[in-house]
Design a protein around this motif. Structure first.
Motif, PDB file in Angstrom:
ATOM      1  N   SER A  92       0.844  -1.192   0.000  1.00  0.00           N
ATOM      2  CA  SER A  92       0.000   0.000   0.000  1.00  0.00           C
ATOM      3  C   SER A  92       0.879   1.242   0.000  1.00  0.00           C
ATOM      4  O   SER A  92       2.034   1.214   0.430  1.00  0.00           O
ATOM      5  N   CYS A  93       0.320   2.347  -0.488  1.00  0.00           N
ATOM      6  CA  CYS A  93       1.149   3.544  -0.663  1.00  0.00           C
ATOM      7  C   CYS A  93       0.288   4.792  -0.554  1.00  0.00           C
ATOM      8  O   CYS A  93      -0.760   4.898  -1.212  1.00  0.00           O
ATOM      9  N   GLY A  94       0.732   5.727   0.278  1.00  0.00           N
ATOM     10  CA  GLY A  94       0.031   6.991   0.399  1.00  0.00           C
ATOM     11  C   GLY A  94      -0.130   7.674  -0.948  1.00  0.00           C
ATOM     12  O   GLY A  94       0.789   7.685  -1.765  1.00  0.00           O
ATOM     13  N   ALA A  95      -1.314   8.241  -1.189  1.00  0.00           N
ATOM     14  CA  ALA A  95      -1.667   8.973  -2.410  1.00  0.00           C
ATOM     15  C   ALA A  95      -1.923   8.079  -3.612  1.00  0.00           C
ATOM     16  O   ALA A  95      -2.104   8.572  -4.727  1.00  0.00           O
ATOM     17  N   ALA A  96      -1.988   6.768  -3.424  1.00  0.00           N
ATOM     18  CA  ALA A  96      -2.234   5.853  -4.550  1.00  0.00           C
ATOM     19  C   ALA A  96      -3.646   6.024  -5.100  1.00  0.00           C
ATOM     20  O   ALA A  96      -4.609   6.233  -4.358  1.00  0.00           O
ATOM     21  N   THR A  97      -3.750   5.925  -6.417  1.00  0.00           N
ATOM     22  CA  THR A  97      -5.040   5.886  -7.090  1.00  0.00           C
ATOM     23  C   THR A  97      -5.380   4.433  -7.440  1.00  0.00           C
ATOM     24  O   THR A  97      -4.546   3.534  -7.287  1.00  0.00           O
ATOM     25  N   ILE A  98      -6.580   4.225  -7.953  1.00  0.00           N
ATOM     26  CA  ILE A  98      -6.954   2.886  -8.409  1.00  0.00           C
ATOM     27  C   ILE A  98      -6.011   2.436  -9.521  1.00  0.00           C
ATOM     28  O   ILE A  98      -5.580   1.281  -9.557  1.00  0.00           O
ATOM     29  N   ASP A  99      -5.667   3.344 -10.417  1.00  0.00           N
ATOM     30  CA  ASP A  99      -4.747   3.001 -11.506  1.00  0.00           C
ATOM     31  C   ASP A  99      -3.376   2.599 -10.976  1.00  0.00           C
ATOM     32  O   ASP A  99      -2.712   1.729 -11.554  1.00  0.00           O
ATOM     33  N   ASN A 100      -2.922   3.217  -9.874  1.00  0.00           N
ATOM     34  CA  ASN A 100      -1.639   2.839  -9.284  1.00  0.00           C
ATOM     35  C   ASN A 100      -1.675   1.421  -8.729  1.00  0.00           C
ATOM     36  O   ASN A 100      -0.640   0.755  -8.665  1.00  0.00           O
ATOM     37  N   GLY A 146      -9.580   4.359  -3.809  1.00  0.00           N
ATOM     38  CA  GLY A 146     -10.683   5.021  -4.502  1.00  0.00           C
ATOM     39  C   GLY A 146     -10.793   6.501  -4.197  1.00  0.00           C
ATOM     40  O   GLY A 146     -11.204   7.294  -5.041  1.00  0.00           O
ATOM     41  N   GLY A 147     -10.408   6.890  -2.979  1.00  0.00           N
ATOM     42  CA  GLY A 147     -10.540   8.289  -2.585  1.00  0.00           C
ATOM     43  C   GLY A 147      -9.720   9.237  -3.427  1.00  0.00           C
ATOM     44  O   GLY A 147     -10.172  10.338  -3.774  1.00  0.00           O
ATOM     45  N   ASN A 148      -8.501   8.831  -3.776  1.00  0.00           N
ATOM     46  CA  ASN A 148      -7.656   9.707  -4.594  1.00  0.00           C
ATOM     47  C   ASN A 148      -8.118   9.754  -6.042  1.00  0.00           C
ATOM     48  O   ASN A 148      -7.960  10.780  -6.716  1.00  0.00           O
ATOM     49  N   SER A 149      -8.690   8.651  -6.530  1.00  0.00           N
ATOM     50  CA  SER A 149      -9.253   8.668  -7.881  1.00  0.00           C
ATOM     51  C   SER A 149     -10.465   9.594  -7.941  1.00  0.00           C
ATOM     52  O   SER A 149     -10.709  10.246  -8.962  1.00  0.00           O
ATOM     53  N   LEU A 150     -11.221   9.661  -6.868  1.00  0.00           N
ATOM     54  CA  LEU A 150     -12.354  10.578  -6.796  1.00  0.00           C
ATOM     55  C   LEU A 150     -11.897  12.021  -6.644  1.00  0.00           C
ATOM     56  O   LEU A 150     -12.590  12.949  -7.073  1.00  0.00           O
ATOM     57  N   GLY A 151     -10.730  12.222  -6.021  1.00  0.00           N
ATOM     58  CA  GLY A 151     -10.220  13.570  -5.789  1.00  0.00           C
ATOM     59  C   GLY A 151     -10.625  14.137  -4.449  1.00  0.00           C
ATOM     60  O   GLY A 151     -10.827  15.350  -4.309  1.00  0.00           O
ATOM     61  N   PHE A 152     -10.706  13.268  -3.414  1.00  0.00           N
ATOM     62  CA  PHE A 152     -11.185  13.733  -2.117  1.00  0.00           C
ATOM     63  C   PHE A 152     -10.269  14.798  -1.515  1.00  0.00           C
ATOM     64  O   PHE A 152     -10.747  15.777  -0.929  1.00  0.00           O
ATOM     65  N   ALA A 153      -8.958  14.645  -1.654  1.00  0.00           N
ATOM     66  CA  ALA A 153      -8.043  15.658  -1.124  1.00  0.00           C
ATOM     67  C   ALA A 153      -8.269  17.003  -1.807  1.00  0.00           C
ATOM     68  O   ALA A 153      -8.204  18.061  -1.165  1.00  0.00           O
ATOM     69  N   GLU A 154      -8.534  16.953  -3.087  1.00  0.00           N
ATOM     70  CA  GLU A 154      -8.839  18.187  -3.832  1.00  0.00           C
ATOM     71  C   GLU A 154     -10.104  18.841  -3.291  1.00  0.00           C
ATOM     72  O   GLU A 154     -10.173  20.063  -3.123  1.00  0.00           O
ATOM     73  N   PHE A 155     -11.125  18.018  -3.009  1.00  0.00           N
ATOM     74  CA  PHE A 155     -12.353  18.554  -2.430  1.00  0.00           C
ATOM     75  C   PHE A 155     -12.077  19.245  -1.102  1.00  0.00           C
ATOM     76  O   PHE A 155     -12.559  20.348  -0.840  1.00  0.00           O
ATOM     77  N   ALA A 179     -21.587  19.607  -9.653  1.00  0.00           N
ATOM     78  CA  ALA A 179     -21.966  19.163 -10.994  1.00  0.00           C
ATOM     79  C   ALA A 179     -21.031  18.091 -11.536  1.00  0.00           C
ATOM     80  O   ALA A 179     -21.429  17.269 -12.372  1.00  0.00           O
ATOM     81  N   ASP A 180     -19.782  18.090 -11.063  1.00  0.00           N
ATOM     82  CA  ASP A 180     -18.785  17.151 -11.584  1.00  0.00           C
ATOM     83  C   ASP A 180     -18.746  15.825 -10.823  1.00  0.00           C
ATOM     84  O   ASP A 180     -18.114  14.872 -11.276  1.00  0.00           O
ATOM     85  N   VAL A 181     -19.407  15.763  -9.665  1.00  0.00           N
ATOM     86  CA  VAL A 181     -19.301  14.578  -8.822  1.00  0.00           C
ATOM     87  C   VAL A 181     -19.835  13.316  -9.492  1.00  0.00           C
ATOM     88  O   VAL A 181     -19.186  12.259  -9.432  1.00  0.00           O
ATOM     89  N   PRO A 182     -21.006  13.337 -10.155  1.00  0.00           N
ATOM     90  CA  PRO A 182     -21.483  12.100 -10.791  1.00  0.00           C
ATOM     91  C   PRO A 182     -20.497  11.515 -11.796  1.00  0.00           C
ATOM     92  O   PRO A 182     -20.314  10.286 -11.842  1.00  0.00           O
ATOM     93  N   ASN A 183     -19.853  12.356 -12.600  1.00  0.00           N
ATOM     94  CA  ASN A 183     -18.864  11.856 -13.556  1.00  0.00           C
ATOM     95  C   ASN A 183     -17.656  11.264 -12.848  1.00  0.00           C
ATOM     96  O   ASN A 183     -17.096  10.247 -13.287  1.00  0.00           O
TER      97      ASN A 183
END
Length: 322
Positions: A92-100, A146-155, A179-183
């Motif tokens: 596991s790795c901090g800041a990992a996305t699903i793609d990572n 999943g959180g980083n792929s969603l962009g939770f830190a950005e939120f 407006a961008d959340v569903p996508n």
């Protein structure tokens, strides 16, 4: 915890508990041969799995790889609890996305979050896609991502900025970003489906345990004090309610729904058990932006939160033994 202890007792002397923290094979070289009766377990995920913050323990890799796995994060807690039954490889790795996790190398950031935190070891070499630690002999895979792929830190960052500008009033972040959340959720669901398929292909006989996210924001956002950096800083109460209802809870549902499409996968829910232990509760299992006196935590589980995660993931792992 009662279910876990009962199940463990039934396993008798086979459940000899051992201590120790397994270093990822791609960084530490060859691992010792596992006992013949141990199941091979690979832990994948982002910072909610890795630990990352000091309130979740100390980092233990030498040399550091920038992923910031800590010794009180739930994979390491489980390794100490069930080490006689499962041989852990934790990538596991901090800041990992699903793609990572699936197929994209990651450039770890360590504790490098300028201008708030400068990491003396930054930049770190890239680490391979986490799925490369999974093989045909893997018996159990835990994955929390999943959180980083969603962009939770950005939120969180944007909501704090807009909340400060609006002096704590209204829902400026919802107005700007909803407006961008569903996508974004649709992308998470697609990426998660692809990840699960890739993991199943690499380990056809493995059980995949998809670990959800805990309660971060309380049901009653009025518990949170505007401007308190040990909570959510300058995010408005209205935006906190929106983040809970329309961002975090749907993220868990997307993961749960994706898991339901794979016969080899099941969902481990952490949300219900942590409901009264949000960032704004007195007995918090997730830290706010800051942990006193001076630690940047940026809304991550502390050791208590990881202990709760360990209890639930342990029970699911023991259930894979039949």
């Amino acid at each position: 915890m009662t279910h876990f202890r009962t199940r463990l007792a039934l396993l008798g002397t086979a459940a000899v508990l051992t201590a120790g923290a397994a270093v990822p094979a791609q960084f530490a070289g060859a691992q010792p041969a596992a006992a013949a009766d141990q199941k091979q377990w690979v832990a994948l995920g982002d910072s909610y799995t890795a630990g990352v913050i000091r309130a979740a323990g100390n980092t233990f890799e030498v040399p550091r790889d920038g992923c910031e796995r800590t010794d009180r994060a739930y994979p390491q807690v489980i390794d100490r609890d069930l080490g006689g039954l499962f041989e852990l490889t934790n990538v596991s790795c901090g800041a990992a996305t699903i793609d990572n996790v699936t197929d994209t190398p990651q450039h770890p950031i360590g504790r490098h979050l300028p201008p708030l935190s400068e990491d003396p070891d930054y930049p770190f070499p890239p680490v391979p896609p986490q799925s490369e630690a999974v093989g045909a002999d893997t018996d159990v895979i835990t994955v929390g991502v999943g959180g980083n792929s969603l962009g939770f830190a950005e939120f969180l960052t944007k909501c704090a900025q807009l909340g400060g500008e609006n002096e704590g009033k209204g829902t400026p972040c919802k107005d700007a970003l909803a407006a961008d959340v569903p996508n974004r959720l649709k992308t998470v669901r697609h990426d998660y489906d692809r990840m699960l398929a890739a993991l199943h292909q690499r380990a056809p006989h493995a059980k995949i345990l998809a670990v959800g996210y805990p309660t971060v924001i309380p049901r009653d956002a009025a518990k949170c004090s505007f401007g308190d950096l040990t909570q959510f800083g300058t995010i408005t109460q209205g935006d906190l309610a929106w983040l809970r209802q329309d961002v975090l809870e749907p993220l868990n549902k997307a993961i749960d729904d994706s898991t339901g499409t794979q016969d080899a996968a099941s969902f481990v829910d952490l949300y219900a058990s942590s409901r009264d232990h949000s960032v704004c509760d007195d007995s918090k299992w997730v830290e706010g932006f800051v942990t006193l006196p001076d630690q940047l935590s940026f809304v991550h589980p502390n050791a208590l939160g990881h202990r709760n995660a360990a209890d639930h993931v342990e029970e699911a792992m023991l259930n894979t033994l039949g």
